[in-house]
Design a protein around this motif. Structure first.
Motif, short mmCIF file in Angstrom:
data_model
loop_
_atom_site.label_atom_id
_atom_site.label_comp_id
_atom_site.label_asym_id
_atom_site.label_seq_id
_atom_site.Cartn_x
_atom_site.Cartn_y
_atom_site.Cartn_z
N PHE A 81 -35.60 35.71 7.49
CA PHE A 81 -34.77 34.90 8.40
C PHE A 81 -34.04 35.81 9.38
CE2 PHE A 81 -30.99 32.72 9.76
CZ PHE A 81 -31.31 31.38 9.80
N GLN A 120 -34.79 35.75 13.36
CA GLN A 120 -33.85 34.87 14.05
C GLN A 120 -33.84 35.30 15.53
OE1 GLN A 120 -30.97 34.46 15.72
NE2 GLN A 120 -30.44 32.39 15.12
N TRP A 131 -29.51 29.73 18.44
CA TRP A 131 -30.97 29.91 18.42
C TRP A 131 -31.55 30.29 19.77
CZ3 TRP A 131 -33.46 30.10 13.89
CH2 TRP A 131 -32.77 29.63 12.77
N TRP A 160 -32.29 22.60 9.94
CA TRP A 160 -31.08 23.29 9.52
C TRP A 160 -30.14 22.33 8.79
CZ3 TRP A 160 -27.31 26.59 12.94
CH2 TRP A 160 -27.10 27.81 12.33
N SER A 200 -30.69 22.05 5.17
CA SER A 200 -30.10 23.16 4.43
C SER A 200 -28.60 22.95 4.22
CB SER A 200 -30.36 24.45 5.19
OG SER A 200 -29.44 25.43 4.81
N TRP A 201 -27.91 22.57 5.29
CA TRP A 201 -26.45 22.40 5.16
C TRP A 201 -26.11 21.22 4.27
CZ3 TRP A 201 -23.83 26.49 6.26
CH2 TRP A 201 -24.34 27.40 7.19
N ILE A 241 -25.05 33.81 7.08
CA ILE A 241 -25.65 32.59 7.61
C ILE A 241 -27.04 32.39 7.00
CG2 ILE A 241 -26.59 31.54 9.73
CD1 ILE A 241 -24.38 33.05 11.27
N ALA A 242 -27.81 33.47 6.95
CA ALA A 242 -29.16 33.37 6.39
C ALA A 242 -29.12 33.01 4.91
CB ALA A 242 -29.90 34.70 6.61
N THR A 280 -28.09 29.39 4.42
CA THR A 280 -29.20 28.53 4.85
C THR A 280 -30.28 28.47 3.77
OG1 THR A 280 -28.81 29.09 7.15
CG2 THR A 280 -30.97 28.19 6.62
N GLY A 283 -29.23 26.64 0.63
CA GLY A 283 -29.25 25.20 0.87
C GLY A 283 -30.66 24.63 0.78
N ILE A 284 -31.64 25.38 1.29
CA ILE A 284 -33.03 24.91 1.23
C ILE A 284 -33.57 25.04 -0.19
CG2 ILE A 284 -35.39 25.41 1.99
CD1 ILE A 284 -34.19 26.27 4.67
#
Lengths: 251, 466
Positions: B162, B166, B314, B336, B339-340, B411-412, B415, B418-419
């Motif tokens: 990621f 990114q 992004w 995204w 994930s959140w 952040i990665a 994310t 969450g996934i």
């Protein structure tokens, strides 16, 4: 070579070939060069929005323009004619496209997450690369008295990655030994595809190793999963007693 | 006091297949190579001086190399040679970046001095430094998630992938800008801090944190946002060690006081010149560079503000030069959001468990080990504080999401966590190549549809040649 050893290489090779093939041969719409992705049509001297703009096109086969139309009078529908004309003296329209849009879709006060652009497609203009075009909208008879303006324009050409990459390799900065420079860039592009294939192969190996080991990560790790609570009814923390005097989590 | 066996997983359990260093090398080595090649291409693709503030940063470096001193905002002008790139400068013809602490620029000035060739040649070599720093960040991303999630392949492999793919992090790692050094230092601080949660923070660890934070403050004043995270992390490590309160105060002094002390000369200078320690007031006074928002609530309550922040994370290369099309943003936003939502569900479940335990009920097993919980809290805290930084900048100038990128590893990680928790256990393994292919597709689409065509086309482009 066993199948489990061969498969990651095959997957990696297939991934690299697909990436290279897709990047070079698959046609797609490329957005022509413009700051912020679009050309604004604001008339800064008069401080007003207008009904046309001049756009530079950097790729051949211009075939689509997206118009940010904004209406200031309530009307169920707008009948519009879009004129595309080379920005040279005495030129005539090369494309005239009638468009009908709902008044609500072009109302000037658009939501933060709304798409402000209206898509207009037409037969490709072959020699558009390096040309500038005047794009102008004209309202139909029933909208003569309505107020409709054009805030900005995006333009797209139909092409393949081959043309995009060729333009990059040919025009990238670097004046000394241009042939070597180009050869290095092509080498880097090939290396990128190769590295992706290698990476995909490595990741595939990881997946196969995980399956072959028979491990179920959700069981082998010392954690439950919030959506599979039932599986962990009899589960216990495998806690080792903390050293004397230490105050360790889990508390 | 080492607490690894209790926190990291089953005591004495062998690492899962594929999670050994040798196993990880199978994908990590090609990932690092891929990142390196991609970045070399990106360095060439991105037109000279079109990175955000790249003109200012480059000529700040050149100024130091020439021995012209640090300068003062409003008095230092860019040279004539920068004129063709004036539209990429926030406050042309002034160099607004001389307001920044000079560690990054001072280090590059040494290289600038040693380099032969003209301005463009030097610019591209300095960009290569950013590539090397970006490579180090990807490596630290791997070390960080290997520390926290050694047995979760999607997170252990997915986070470095990621970070490496990114688009905006990649952009930062391909231009001349001190932000990339800031990301490296922030990532290092977080790694040392998280390691300290597992192994305890020794004397060297604490001194290292203090020095790293000091270097961060000499790179950009916004590194101060890392200090509360360090303070909390040091507190948690102290709690495990069961030492005296005086020991905690000493630890805070070394990890949070020392960096402030080290950076004090710069803050005093800024106060002397601009009337405040960071010079923000001077930036506010620059015409056309001033307040974007009248207040914080104006930003927090505006849907357009959050839309733009999503776009910045992004796309919107440089000074919002190259956005994606709306469809691309929407696809990214929806993915995204999954994930959140997963993170929110985990948070809700964690709270439910805590309440159940408080009431004396079992409530089921926790979703994370204590080390993972701590790690996620510290990483989440770093992301949250940097978002505050984004809002703060919004009161000075028009703000951008890149100010949160020092927490890119956080952040990665958030994310991917969450996934990860949405997927069935075996599906997580398959999700690793899916994630890789999806991010590769994103990179290819962005490069071929937007990035390269902006600069180069058969009929011209925005790149200004030598």
């Amino acid at each position: 070579m066993t199948r489990s050893r061969l498969l990651p290489w095959l997957v990696g090779l297939a991934g690299a070939l697909l990436l290279a093939g897709g990047a070079v041969f698959v046609p797609f719409e490329v957005r022509n060069s413009a700051v912020a992705g679009y050309t604004q049509t604001l008339d800064p001297e008069r401080g007003i929005a207008v009904r046309g703009g001049r756009v530079p096109i950097t790729y051949p086969d211009l075939r689509r323009i997206d118009l940010d139309l904004r209406a200031y009078t309530r009307t169920p529908r707008f009948d519009i004619t879009v004129h595309v004309r080379p920005a040279v003296p005495g030129a005539t329209d090369v494309r005239v496209i009638p468009v009908s849009v709902e008044g609500e879709a072009v109302w000037h006060d658009k939501g933060a997450f709304a798409d402000p652009f209206t898509r207009v497609e037409f037969a490709p203009i072959a020699g558009s690369a390096g040309q500038r075009y005047d794009i102008r909208i004209e309202t139909g008879p029933r909208n003569r008295d309505d107020i409709l303006t054009l805030w900005s324009i995006k333009t797209y050409s139909r092409t393949t990655g081959r043309e995009v990459l060729a333009a990059f390799v040919a025009r990238a900065p670097g004046t000394a030994a241009p042939d070597i420079h180009r050869a290095v860039l092509v080498g880097l592009l090939i290396a990128l595809v190769g590295a992706f294939g290698w990476l995909l192969g490595g990741v595939t190996w990881l997946v196969l190793a995980g399956f072959a080991s028979g491990e179920d990560p959700s069981v082998s790790s010392v954690r439950g999963r919030w959506y599979t609570l039932a599986r962990f009814e009899r589960w216990r923390w495998p806690v080792r007693p903390p050293p004397p005097g230490a105050r360790h989590p889990p508390r | 006091m080492p607490i690894a066996p209790v926190l990291a997983g089953s005591p004495g359990a062998a690492p899962p297949l594929g999670a050994t260093r040798r196993g990880d090398a199978r994908w990590l080595v090609p990932l690092l190579l891929f990142f390196l090649v991609k970045q070399l291409l990106l360095v060439t693709i991105v037109g000279p001086f079109t990175g955000h503030d790249e003109v200012d940063h480059y000529y700040y470096v050149a100024r130091l190399a020439a021995g012209d001193g640090l300068g003062e905002v409003g008095e230092v002008e860019l040279p004539e040679a920068a004129a063709p790139y004036g539209r990429y400068v926030a406050d042309y013809p002034n160099n607004a970046e001389v307001i920044q602490p000079p560690l990054y620029h001072g280090l590059l000035a040494l290289l600038h001095l040693a380099l032969p060739g003209g301005t463009l040649a030097k610019l591209y070599v300095l960009r290569l430094v950013s590539v090397a720093v970006g490579l180090a960040v990807v490596w630290i991303a791997y070390l960080t998630v290997r520390l926290l999630f050694p047995r979760d392949p999607l997170i252990r492999v997915g986070v470095p992938i990621f970070v490496a793919m990114q688009p905006q992090f990649s952009f930062e790692a391909a231009i001349v800008n001190h932000d990339i050094l800031l990301i490296l230092l922030f990532s290092l601080v977080m790694y040392v801090l998280l390691r300290g949660q597992r192994d305890g923070l020794g004397r060297r660890g604490k001194l290292g944190l203090g020095l790293l934070a000091g270097a961060g403050l000499w790179t950009k004043a916004s590194f101060g946002l890392a200090l509360p995270v360090i303070a909390v992390g040091v507190f948690l490590a102290w709690w495990d060690s069961r030492r005296s309160v005086w020991a905690l105060l000493r630890d805070w002094l070394v990890t949070c006081g020392l960096p402030v002390l080290l950076a004090l000369p710069w803050f005093v200078r800024s106060f002397w010149l601009y009337g405040d320690p960071t010079g923000a007031q001077r930036l506010r006074e620059i015409p056309d560079y001033g307040d974007q928002a009248q207040g914080w609530w104006e930003m927090l309550s505006a849907a357009a503000f959050w839309r733009d922040r999503l776009h910045d994370v992004w796309g919107n290369y440089g000074w919002r030069l190259i956005p994606f099309d709306l469809f691309d943003y929407r696809v990214i936003a929806w993915l995204w959001a999954v994930s959140w939502l997963g993170l929110l569900a985990l948070l809700a479940r964690g709270l439910g468990l805590a309440i159940a335990q408080r009431l004396g009920r079992r409530g089921g097993p926790p979703a994370f080990t204590p080390l993972q919980r701590r790690g996620l809290v510290l990483l989440g805290m770093s992301v949250a504080l940097l978002i505050v930084g984004v809002l703060y900048v919004g009161t000075i100038q028009f703000t951008q999401s890149r100010f949160v990128f020092p927490a890119m590893i956080g952040i990665a990680t958030l994310t991917l966590v969450g996934i990860d928790r949405w997927l069935p256990a075996r599906g997580r393994l398959v999700a690793v190549p899916v994630l890789l292919v999806a991010l590769m597709a994103l990179n290819a689409i962005v490069a071929l549809r937007y990035l390269i065509p902006y600069y180069y086309g058969p009929g011209g482009g925005a790149a200004i040649g030598p």
